[in-house]
Motif scaffolding. Sequence first.
Motif: not given
Length: 300
Positions: A194, A196, A198, A220, A222
């Motif tokens: 998740n 930016r 990706s 999702l 990080n």
Amino acid sequence: MDNRIGELQVFLRVVEAGSFSEAARQLLMTPSTVSKLIARMEARLGVKLIERSTRHLLLTEEGRLLHERGGALLADLESFERELAEGAAKPGGTIRVNASVTFGTLALEPLLPAFWQAYPRIVVDLSLSDEIVDLYLDRTDVAIRIGPLPDSSLVARRIGVAQRKIVAAPAYLARHGTPQSLADLAAHNCLGFNFRRSAPVWPIREGGRIQDRMVTGTLLANNGETVRRLAVAGMGLARLADFHVRANLAAGRLVELFPDAGDEEEIHALHLGGPLLPQRIRVFLDFMLPRMQAWLRGDD
């Protein structure tokens, strides 16, 4: 003889103080002297560094760049002088290191005890994040990057290669079936990221070329470590580095799908360039890189 270091120190103090008069007070100078020094810098460089108004100071783009890189340059110079004064045989100081959660946890953290035994006066300030950091803005000394590198003035030292694998838990495949072709991925829960940078695609080797295949999923995260745990828990398919899932594959907690479809990404250690590389950074790289390379190869 010019005094560019002194002028740079004055410029940085003006930016930090927010005004010429306050910087002058802190430096025990007159405001006119500070103003003349900044004007001399601008004349020599041929660019405007600070837009002046009666109430505010506003850095130009060139001024912002000088503030970022000039501050890092002075910090390195101060550190270098301290190292020379204290003796080259006993490097010390703080080194700020950034790596992804997975690589930092598996490859870097296990090496820190031995590094600390060898260099007890070096403080390692370690940050683990799958987001890309700006070495200048975050004052990071060394960053470990997996994937393509943007053009920059940073020095890149190659560590190795990460082979991406598509994996799933046996329990997930028992419930949802094993995909028989890459087209079947569209019908499966593909775990993603998740942050930016990706995108909902997996680069996959098809027909001898790497192509981006659209995937969808309901989970999702990080960081890669969370994605791995979700995959082991049977929540869906994941695309992860071989070193990340090595133990799970060996234990049978994950199985690899489409072994010929995996793509590769190079791993580098990035650091600021220049001839005056602080000794603390030099010994960190010389100590860590060969051991990381051996770990990636699976050497005992």
